[in-house]
Motif scaffolding. Structure first.
Motif, short mmCIF file in Angstrom:
data_model
loop_
_atom_site.label_atom_id
_atom_site.label_comp_id
_atom_site.label_asym_id
_atom_site.label_seq_id
_atom_site.Cartn_x
_atom_site.Cartn_y
_atom_site.Cartn_z
N LYS A 118 0.84 -1.21 0.00
CA LYS A 118 0.00 0.00 0.00
C LYS A 118 0.86 1.25 0.00
CE LYS A 118 -3.76 2.28 2.54
NZ LYS A 118 -3.10 3.60 2.57
N GLU A 119 1.96 1.19 0.75
CA GLU A 119 2.87 2.34 0.83
C GLU A 119 3.45 2.68 -0.55
OE1 GLU A 119 2.01 0.78 4.61
OE2 GLU A 119 2.93 -0.27 2.89
N ARG A 120 3.87 1.63 -1.27
CA ARG A 120 4.43 1.88 -2.60
C ARG A 120 3.37 2.45 -3.54
NH1 ARG A 120 4.63 0.15 -7.63
NH2 ARG A 120 6.54 0.72 -8.75
N LEU A 121 2.16 1.88 -3.51
CA LEU A 121 1.09 2.35 -4.39
C LEU A 121 0.72 3.80 -4.09
CD1 LEU A 121 -1.23 -0.81 -4.34
CD2 LEU A 121 0.28 -0.08 -6.19
N ASP A 122 0.68 4.15 -2.81
CA ASP A 122 0.38 5.54 -2.42
C ASP A 122 1.45 6.49 -2.94
OD1 ASP A 122 -1.91 4.74 -1.13
OD2 ASP A 122 -1.02 4.71 0.88
N LYS A 123 2.72 6.06 -2.86
CA LYS A 123 3.83 6.90 -3.32
C LYS A 123 3.75 7.11 -4.82
CE LYS A 123 8.87 7.19 -3.35
NZ LYS A 123 10.15 6.51 -3.02
N VAL A 124 3.45 6.03 -5.57
CA VAL A 124 3.33 6.15 -7.03
C VAL A 124 2.21 7.12 -7.40
CG1 VAL A 124 2.66 4.88 -9.12
CG2 VAL A 124 4.29 3.86 -7.52
N ARG A 125 1.06 7.01 -6.71
CA ARG A 125 -0.07 7.90 -7.01
C ARG A 125 0.29 9.36 -6.74
NH1 ARG A 125 -3.02 3.83 -4.17
NH2 ARG A 125 -4.11 2.41 -5.60
N GLU A 126 0.96 9.61 -5.64
CA GLU A 126 1.35 10.99 -5.30
C GLU A 126 2.29 11.56 -6.35
OE1 GLU A 126 0.23 13.10 -3.02
OE2 GLU A 126 -1.26 11.54 -2.62
N GLU A 127 3.25 10.76 -6.80
CA GLU A 127 4.19 11.22 -7.83
C GLU A 127 3.47 11.51 -9.13
OE1 GLU A 127 7.04 8.09 -8.01
OE2 GLU A 127 8.14 8.75 -6.21
N GLN A 128 2.48 10.67 -9.47
CA GLN A 128 1.71 10.90 -10.70
C GLN A 128 0.89 12.19 -10.60
OE1 GLN A 128 -0.35 7.13 -10.82
NE2 GLN A 128 1.08 6.24 -12.29
N LYS A 129 0.29 12.42 -9.44
CA LYS A 129 -0.48 13.66 -9.24
C LYS A 129 0.41 14.88 -9.38
CE LYS A 129 -4.07 11.79 -6.16
NZ LYS A 129 -4.60 11.79 -4.76
N GLU A 130 1.60 14.82 -8.81
CA GLU A 130 2.53 15.95 -8.89
C GLU A 130 2.94 16.25 -10.33
OE1 GLU A 130 5.79 14.93 -6.37
OE2 GLU A 130 4.61 15.08 -4.51
N GLN A 131 2.93 15.21 -11.17
CA GLN A 131 3.27 15.38 -12.58
C GLN A 131 2.06 15.71 -13.44
OE1 GLN A 131 5.58 11.93 -13.95
NE2 GLN A 131 6.36 11.67 -11.86
N PRO A 135 -3.83 9.29 -11.72
CA PRO A 135 -3.27 8.21 -10.91
C PRO A 135 -3.71 6.84 -11.41
CG PRO A 135 -4.16 9.94 -9.51
CD PRO A 135 -4.62 10.23 -10.92
N MET A 136 -2.73 6.00 -11.75
CA MET A 136 -2.99 4.64 -12.22
C MET A 136 -1.85 3.74 -11.75
SD MET A 136 -4.20 5.37 -16.17
CE MET A 136 -4.60 3.67 -16.52
N TYR A 137 -2.12 2.46 -11.70
CA TYR A 137 -1.06 1.52 -11.34
C TYR A 137 0.03 1.55 -12.43
CZ TYR A 137 1.37 -2.79 -10.13
OH TYR A 137 2.34 -3.71 -9.79
N ASP A 138 1.30 1.57 -12.02
CA ASP A 138 2.41 1.70 -12.97
C ASP A 138 2.87 0.37 -13.56
OD1 ASP A 138 3.60 0.57 -10.77
OD2 ASP A 138 5.19 2.05 -10.56
N ARG A 139 2.10 -0.69 -13.30
CA ARG A 139 2.34 -2.00 -13.89
C ARG A 139 3.68 -2.62 -13.44
NH1 ARG A 139 0.15 -1.47 -20.18
NH2 ARG A 139 -2.06 -1.17 -19.63
N HIS A 140 4.11 -2.28 -12.26
CA HIS A 140 5.39 -2.73 -11.73
C HIS A 140 5.52 -4.25 -11.74
CE1 HIS A 140 8.99 -2.62 -9.20
NE2 HIS A 140 8.41 -3.47 -8.37
#
Length: 493
Positions: A118-131, A135-140
């Motif tokens: 959950k922590e990683r997913l939250d971080k990815v979403r925040e970075e996407q919002k800043e850009q 917000p979507m899953y980055d398919r990691h």
């Protein structure tokens, strides 16, 4: 898939919202019109939002409203019993079924295991919002080797299972209400199909269930329109026939905002408690977003079944106007059987202290006469307590200056004297006395018309207009009428 089969599939998260009832109603009307089946299915896979007794309350609310299902869970002898050939109809009892079909997706390469925290997913979403990205899953984990994934599972790592959304592909579908819709898969997330707790998400379970239950038409609120491409991808992955989609406009309040509890009653139970008739509620609710071909506004359930069509459902939100509902309900109340309205009114009259258990047991006809007297004036049953006070206070207070002046008329003393004289000749008021009173008073006094009827009404009720005078006289009875005449003679004439 040739037969017409529709389902209402709510989550047991509390009360039945009026908007949900409309969805169920449209399912019910269309299914019955086409000789099909209307199914109730309980989508309870979100265990965090599950509310105890919500399933029972939901079934009771729908059955009360007359929106009765052909298959699904029913309440018999206080217990939930499921009936139909396509059960179970409660999703939490279908986990083995979902497990079978998720394995098939994984084997075919249409789904994959995801071990992101959950922590990683939250971080990815925040970075996407800043850009400025959606917000979507980055398919990691999308290309993780299946054998490696199974080793992680065997090692006890938490995981979800996600849909492998095809790249850059247009998803086209025809919505009966909204028309043709096209969404590119670049806008569709690799959604979670199975959560860490092992329960399916809505998007996965709804597709499996609708297919296995042979649902021909998927009817739901337009907030689910954006989810439809995800589900079509799943249909295609399984090679299943896609049902027809019908997304209904949102039910709005008078301010054209989504109807919510903050603005007043929105639960079906609220309307039942206030004394709305179920056939009136569904009559009005059918018109919130759908328009018949003619100008008819008052419908029986049978007429709604005959007239309804999804083609005449509006693309925009329908306004839920309580004033219009009250008018519709009032029309149904006036047409309703008097005994039915009386029995519905009794709990409200008792709660307000106007009648007792002794009255209910021994004076039912008197209660009925009182209810019938004001039946024309009420918009919903509980409102009756605001109209029967005229029968329970012998100190008359004229409602306005015109009523007070009417009692000052020179003919009033003679009229009241004649009225008292007639009362003193009988033991108790009966229908013969009540129906013949004005003819007798006119003959004895020579007074007629407005000068005859108006003062008598004011003496008995304080009002210039109101319920049928014959019923008023029957409800009040001899002693109360004499007391009111004496009060007016001593204080107002």
């Amino acid at each position: 898939m040739s037969d017409v089969r529709l389902r209402f599939a709510p989550s047991p998260t509390g009360y039945v919202h009026i908007g949900s009832l409309r969805t169920a109603l449209y399912d019910y009307l269309f299914a019955n019109q086409k000789g099909g089946k209307y199914i109730l299915r309980v989508e309870d896979t979100d265990r965090n939002r599950y509310v105890d007794d919500a399933i029972e309350n939901m079934i009771e609310a729908l059955v009360w409203a007359g929106v009765k299902h052909d298959e699904g869970p029913f309440i018999e002898d206080g217990k939930i019993v499921q009936k139909g050939e396509y059960g179970p109809y409660i999703q939490s009892e279908r986990l083995d079924i979902y497990n079978k079909y998720i394995e098939e997706l994984i084997e075919k390469g249409h789904a994959y295991y995801c071990f992101c925290s959950k922590e990683r997913l939250d971080k990815v979403r925040e970075e996407q919002k800043e850009q400025g990205l959606t917000p979507m899953y980055d398919r990691h984990c999308r290309n993780l080797d299946l054998e490696e994934a199974k080793k992680k599972i065997d090692a006890g790592e938490d995981y979800t299972i996600r849909l492998k959304v095809p790249d850059n592909k247009d998803i086209n579908f025809e919505d009966v209400v909204k028309g043709e819709i096209t969404i590119n898969t670049s806008e569709v997330d690799d959604q979670v199909l199975i959560k860490t707790d092992g329960f399916p998400t809505y998007h996965f379970a709804v597709v499996v269930d609708d297919h296995l239950m042979e649902i021909s038409h998927v009817v739901r609120g337009d907030e689910w329109l954006v989810s439809t491409p995800k589900q079509i991808i799943l249909y295609n992955a399984f090679g299943w026939e896609i049902p027809k989609f019908i997304h209904l406009p949102t039910v709005l309040n008078k301010d054209k905002k989504k109807l919510s509890k903050r603005q007043g009653d929105v639960a079906v139970g609220d309307f039942k408690k206030k004394g709305y008739l179920p056939e009136a509620l569904i009559n009005y609710l059918a018109l919130v977003g759908w328009s018949p071909e003619g100008n008819q506004e008052i419908f029986t359930p049978e007429e709604l079944i005959k007239e309804f069509s999804f083609e005449r459902v509006s693309k925009t939100g329908g306004v839920f106007d309580v004033d219009k509902l009250n008018w519709v309900n009032g029309q149904h109340i006036r047409k309703a059987d008097q005994d039915r309205i009386t029995k519905l009114a009794i709990p409200h009259l008792k709660e307000a202290g106007y009648i007792t258990d002794e009255d209910i047991n021994n004076r039912y006809e008197w209660i009925k006469t009182m209810v019938v007297a004001v039946q024309e004036k009420i918009s919903y049953i509980s409102e009756i307590v605001d109209h029967v006070d005229i029968f329970f206070k012998n100190e008359i207070n004229p409602e306005n200056d015109e009523a007070r002046e009417m009692l000052k008329g020179e003919q009033v003393p003679a009229l009241l004297a004649a009225f008292k004289e007639e009362l003193q000749q009988i033991n108790e008021v009966d229908e013969e006395f009540a129906s013949g009173l004005f003819k007798v008073l006119k003959k004895k006094t020579g007074i007629k018309g407005k000068n005859l009827f108006m003062p008598v009404r004011i003496v008995l009720t304080g009002q210039l207009h109101g319920p049928d005078m014959g019923n008023i006289i029957l409800v009040l009875g001899k002693e109360n009428i004499l007391e009111r005449i004496n009060y007016v003679e001593n204080n107002l004439v």
